[in-house]
Design a protein around this motif. Structure first.
Motif, PDB file in Angstrom:
ATOM      1  N   LEU A 210       0.879  -1.163   0.000  1.00 58.24           N
ATOM      2  CA  LEU A 210       0.000   0.000   0.000  1.00 58.24           C
ATOM      3  C   LEU A 210       0.919   1.215   0.000  1.00 58.24           C
ATOM      4  O   LEU A 210       1.349   1.684   1.048  1.00 58.24           O
ATOM      5  N   ASP A 211       1.269   1.679  -1.193  1.00 60.24           N
ATOM      6  CA  ASP A 211       2.329   2.675  -1.271  1.00 60.24           C
ATOM      7  C   ASP A 211       1.841   4.050  -0.818  1.00 60.24           C
ATOM      8  O   ASP A 211       0.653   4.249  -0.509  1.00 60.24           O
ATOM      9  N   ALA A 212       2.758   4.990  -0.765  1.00 62.48           N
ATOM     10  CA  ALA A 212       2.450   6.308  -0.215  1.00 62.48           C
ATOM     11  C   ALA A 212       1.330   6.997  -0.986  1.00 62.48           C
ATOM     12  O   ALA A 212       0.454   7.632  -0.387  1.00 62.48           O
ATOM     13  N   ARG A 213       1.343   6.876  -2.309  1.00 60.10           N
ATOM     14  CA  ARG A 213       0.297   7.545  -3.085  1.00 60.10           C
ATOM     15  C   ARG A 213      -1.074   6.918  -2.839  1.00 60.10           C
ATOM     16  O   ARG A 213      -2.089   7.625  -2.845  1.00 60.10           O
ATOM     17  N   GLN A 214      -1.102   5.607  -2.600  1.00 62.17           N
ATOM     18  CA  GLN A 214      -2.377   4.991  -2.232  1.00 62.17           C
ATOM     19  C   GLN A 214      -2.895   5.532  -0.907  1.00 62.17           C
ATOM     20  O   GLN A 214      -4.092   5.770  -0.751  1.00 62.17           O
ATOM     21  N   VAL A 215      -2.010   5.714   0.047  1.00 68.01           N
ATOM     22  CA  VAL A 215      -2.424   6.284   1.332  1.00 68.01           C
ATOM     23  C   VAL A 215      -3.016   7.669   1.119  1.00 68.01           C
ATOM     24  O   VAL A 215      -4.086   8.001   1.641  1.00 68.01           O
ATOM     25  N   HIS A 216      -2.329   8.492   0.334  1.00 68.44           N
ATOM     26  CA  HIS A 216      -2.805   9.861   0.112  1.00 68.44           C
ATOM     27  C   HIS A 216      -4.135   9.878  -0.645  1.00 68.44           C
ATOM     28  O   HIS A 216      -5.018  10.693  -0.338  1.00 68.44           O
ATOM     29  N   ARG A 217      -4.295   8.996  -1.625  1.00 62.25           N
ATOM     30  CA  ARG A 217      -5.494   9.008  -2.461  1.00 62.25           C
ATOM     31  C   ARG A 217      -6.686   8.319  -1.806  1.00 62.25           C
ATOM     32  O   ARG A 217      -7.823   8.787  -1.902  1.00 62.25           O
ATOM     33  N   GLN A 218      -6.438   7.208  -1.146  1.00 57.33           N
ATOM     34  CA  GLN A 218      -7.533   6.393  -0.613  1.00 57.33           C
ATOM     35  C   GLN A 218      -7.955   6.808   0.788  1.00 57.33           C
ATOM     36  O   GLN A 218      -9.096   6.557   1.184  1.00 57.33           O
ATOM     37  N   GLY A 219      -7.045   7.394   1.543  1.00 61.00           N
ATOM     38  CA  GLY A 219      -7.371   7.813   2.899  1.00 61.00           C
ATOM     39  C   GLY A 219      -7.054   6.750   3.932  1.00 61.00           C
ATOM     40  O   GLY A 219      -6.926   5.557   3.621  1.00 61.00           O
ATOM     41  N   CYS A 220      -6.954   7.169   5.163  1.00 65.54           N
ATOM     42  CA  CYS A 220      -6.499   6.288   6.240  1.00 65.54           C
ATOM     43  C   CYS A 220      -7.477   5.147   6.525  1.00 65.54           C
ATOM     44  O   CYS A 220      -7.061   4.021   6.800  1.00 65.54           O
ATOM     45  N   GLU A 221      -8.783   5.422   6.466  1.00 71.25           N
ATOM     46  CA  GLU A 221      -9.756   4.381   6.797  1.00 71.25           C
ATOM     47  C   GLU A 221      -9.663   3.207   5.830  1.00 71.25           C
ATOM     48  O   GLU A 221      -9.719   2.035   6.244  1.00 71.25           O
ATOM     49  N   ALA A 222      -9.505   3.495   4.546  1.00 63.47           N
ATOM     50  CA  ALA A 222      -9.385   2.424   3.553  1.00 63.47           C
ATOM     51  C   ALA A 222      -8.110   1.626   3.765  1.00 63.47           C
ATOM     52  O   ALA A 222      -8.098   0.397   3.606  1.00 63.47           O
ATOM     53  N   ILE A 223      -7.038   2.301   4.134  1.00 61.30           N
ATOM     54  CA  ILE A 223      -5.767   1.620   4.376  1.00 61.30           C
ATOM     55  C   ILE A 223      -5.882   0.717   5.599  1.00 61.30           C
ATOM     56  O   ILE A 223      -5.402  -0.429   5.602  1.00 61.30           O
ATOM     57  N   VAL A 224      -6.513   1.210   6.645  1.00 65.40           N
ATOM     58  CA  VAL A 224      -6.719   0.396   7.846  1.00 65.40           C
ATOM     59  C   VAL A 224      -7.490  -0.873   7.509  1.00 65.40           C
ATOM     60  O   VAL A 224      -7.122  -1.980   7.936  1.00 65.40           O
ATOM     61  N   GLU A 225      -8.560  -0.749   6.736  1.00 64.06           N
ATOM     62  CA  GLU A 225      -9.356  -1.923   6.385  1.00 64.06           C
ATOM     63  C   GLU A 225      -8.549  -2.912   5.551  1.00 64.06           C
ATOM     64  O   GLU A 225      -8.673  -4.133   5.720  1.00 64.06           O
ATOM     65  N   ALA A 226      -7.709  -2.401   4.656  1.00 65.51           N
ATOM     66  CA  ALA A 226      -6.880  -3.288   3.835  1.00 65.51           C
ATOM     67  C   ALA A 226      -5.867  -4.034   4.700  1.00 65.51           C
ATOM     68  O   ALA A 226      -5.620  -5.237   4.489  1.00 65.51           O
ATOM     69  N   ILE A 227      -5.285  -3.359   5.667  1.00 71.47           N
ATOM     70  CA  ILE A 227      -4.322  -4.008   6.566  1.00 71.47           C
ATOM     71  C   ILE A 227      -5.024  -5.086   7.381  1.00 71.47           C
ATOM     72  O   ILE A 227      -4.537  -6.222   7.505  1.00 71.47           O
ATOM     73  N   ARG A 228      -6.169  -4.749   7.936  1.00 65.17           N
ATOM     74  CA  ARG A 228      -6.917  -5.717   8.750  1.00 65.17           C
ATOM     75  C   ARG A 228      -7.275  -6.964   7.938  1.00 65.17           C
ATOM     76  O   ARG A 228      -7.158  -8.098   8.418  1.00 65.17           O
ATOM     77  N   ALA A 229      -7.731  -6.745   6.720  1.00 60.22           N
ATOM     78  CA  ALA A 229      -8.116  -7.873   5.875  1.00 60.22           C
ATOM     79  C   ALA A 229      -6.920  -8.763   5.562  1.00 60.22           C
ATOM     80  O   ALA A 229      -7.044  -9.991   5.446  1.00 60.22           O
ATOM     81  N   ARG A 230      -5.766  -8.151   5.442  1.00 55.88           N
ATOM     82  CA  ARG A 230      -4.566  -8.905   5.080  1.00 55.88           C
ATOM     83  C   ARG A 230      -4.044  -9.753   6.237  1.00 55.88           C
ATOM     84  O   ARG A 230      -3.705 -10.930   6.057  1.00 55.88           O
ATOM     85  N   VAL A 231      -3.964  -9.187   7.439  1.00 52.53           N
ATOM     86  CA  VAL A 231      -3.306  -9.894   8.544  1.00 52.53           C
ATOM     87  C   VAL A 231      -4.263 -10.752   9.361  1.00 52.53           C
ATOM     88  O   VAL A 231      -3.842 -11.703  10.031  1.00 52.53           O
ATOM     89  N   GLY A 232      -5.554 -10.418   9.350  1.00 51.81           N
ATOM     90  CA  GLY A 232      -6.508 -11.179  10.136  1.00 51.81           C
ATOM     91  C   GLY A 232      -6.128 -11.206  11.605  1.00 51.81           C
ATOM     92  O   GLY A 232      -5.752 -10.187  12.178  1.00 51.81           O
ATOM     93  N   ASP A 233      -6.188 -12.397  12.205  1.00 55.10           N
ATOM     94  CA  ASP A 233      -5.845 -12.544  13.619  1.00 55.10           C
ATOM     95  C   ASP A 233      -4.498 -13.241  13.795  1.00 55.10           C
ATOM     96  O   ASP A 233      -4.178 -13.726  14.882  1.00 55.10           O
ATOM     97  N   ASN A 234      -3.708 -13.277  12.741  1.00 58.59           N
ATOM     98  CA  ASN A 234      -2.381 -13.876  12.825  1.00 58.59           C
ATOM     99  C   ASN A 234      -1.491 -13.067  13.760  1.00 58.59           C
ATOM    100  O   ASN A 234      -1.658 -11.848  13.873  1.00 58.59           O
ATOM    101  N   PRO A 235      -0.545 -13.687  14.459  1.00 58.45           N
ATOM    102  CA  PRO A 235       0.401 -12.914  15.270  1.00 58.45           C
ATOM    103  C   PRO A 235       1.149 -11.900  14.406  1.00 58.45           C
ATOM    104  O   PRO A 235       1.647 -12.240  13.328  1.00 58.45           O
ATOM    105  N   VAL A 236       1.217 -10.664  14.881  1.00 55.12           N
ATOM    106  CA  VAL A 236       1.745  -9.558  14.086  1.00 55.12           C
ATOM    107  C   VAL A 236       3.019  -9.009  14.706  1.00 55.12           C
ATOM    108  O   VAL A 236       3.081  -8.752  15.920  1.00 55.12           O
ATOM    109  N   TYR A 237       4.033  -8.826  13.870  1.00 54.21           N
ATOM    110  CA  TYR A 237       5.186  -8.007  14.233  1.00 54.21           C
ATOM    111  C   TYR A 237       5.045  -6.694  13.481  1.00 54.21           C
ATOM    112  O   TYR A 237       4.903  -6.673  12.254  1.00 54.21           O
ATOM    113  N   LEU A 238       5.079  -5.582  14.210  1.00 52.22           N
ATOM    114  CA  LEU A 238       4.882  -4.251  13.646  1.00 52.22           C
ATOM    115  C   LEU A 238       6.212  -3.508  13.654  1.00 52.22           C
ATOM    116  O   LEU A 238       6.817  -3.320  14.715  1.00 52.22           O
TER     117      LEU A 238
END
Length: 319
Positions: A210-238
């Protein structure tokens, strides 16, 4: 819980819990005035630094990142972290463990030193919040975390993919460590995501980008949903490389790249991830010498507090 007024709480704090005021301009600068300790008994999260910058490709100085983040944190250590409705220090016993020791004259021995440092803390039943240091430090940290938690989802904020190939496997390098992590199964690229990228790499090893231009164009809420959908409930290293932020918001880094996220965007995205199964975290590549106003260190300290809130929400609050 209330903590009585104390000075130099890094040494004098009676309890591992709670937040209390101390002069922002004075005292021993542990992270957020937490107690300096190597005693892991009863501890939930260990903060430690890895002052390493051998591999930074542009401006050196990230070895001073842990020191800069600690110092900047004293300016925000006197009250609950905004806008969260709870103080993570009311629910988490957090200590500042100091810094990882290694022989700077033997750079190829450094990865093992970092991994052993992490393994000791994780074997003590604690989670880790680590400050760097160039981004290479995430690789030995991931080794130790994967040994405990299995293959991880990686949420990676950065200007760079850090998945460039190292076929011979001999480099101590801040641009190849996630290539190794994917090849070795430390992380599962199909359940991992990279946010804020803005440099060219034709092979991302299967990570969602999710590159920088996607963040700027799509907005934070859309990026959050994409991250959540990708990682699910798997153990996460941030992992958060501070150069994910635009140089206007984080000039003090070794590898600045224009067009990045604002501090507000980064905090909005992190805050929106409440509930993820966070098991480890780091903030890296802060180089205070290039930022006389300490904006970068302050951003890093604030992002680190956001991570602690995420960890507390998952492991102590939302049960």
């Amino acid at each position: 819980m209330d903590v009585p007024m104390q000075n130099d709480q890094a040494l004098t704090r009676d309890s591992l819990f709670g937040t209390a005021a101390e002069s922002t301009y004075a005292g021993i600068t542990s992270f957020m005035r937490r107690r300096y300790s190597r005693d892991l008994r009863g501890v939930d999260v260990v903060v430690s630094g890895v002052p390493f910058d051998t591999a930074t490709s542009n401006r050196p100085g990230a070895r001073f990142g842990p020191r800069g983040i600690r110092a900047a944190s004293t300016g925000i250590a006197w009250e609950r972290h905004w806008p969260w409705t709870f103080d993570p220090f009311d629910h988490l016993a957090v200590i500042d463990y100091g810094d990882c020791a290694f022989d700077y004259g033997s750079p190829h021995s450094v990865p093992e030193s970092i991994e052993a440092h992490a393994e000791q803390i994780l074997n003590g039943g604690c989670a880790m919040l680590t400050f760097g240091g160039d981004h290479f430090i995430s690789y030995p940290l991931l080794k130790a975390h994967a040994r405990k938690h299995g293959s991880l989802s990686l949420i990676h904020f950065d200007a760079h993919s850090d998945t460039w190939p190292d076929e011979e496997g001999k480099r101590v390098d801040h641009g190849t460590m996630f290539w190794h992590a994917a090849k070795e199964g430390l992380v599962d690229p199909s359940r991992s995501v990279q946010i804020g990228l803005r440099t060219t790499n034709d092979d991302h090893q299967g990570f969602q980008v999710l590159d920088a231009r996607q963040v700027h164009r799509q907005g934070c809420e859309a990026i959050v949903e994409a991250i959540r959908a990708r990682v699910g409930d798997n153990p996460v290293y941030l992992t958060f490389d501070i150069d994910c932020l635009d140089p206007a918001f984080a000039p003090g880094t070794g590898t600045p790249v224009c067009g990045g996220l604002s501090t507000v965007q980064a905090l909005e995205i992190l805050g929106g991830l409440r509930g993820i199964n966070l098991v480890g975290m780091d903030v890296v590549e802060v180089a205070p010498a290039y930022d006389h106003a300490d904006i970068t260190s302050l951003a890093a300290a604030t992002l680190a507090m956001e991570m602690l809130c995420l960890y507390a929400a998952r492991h102590k609050i939302d049960r």
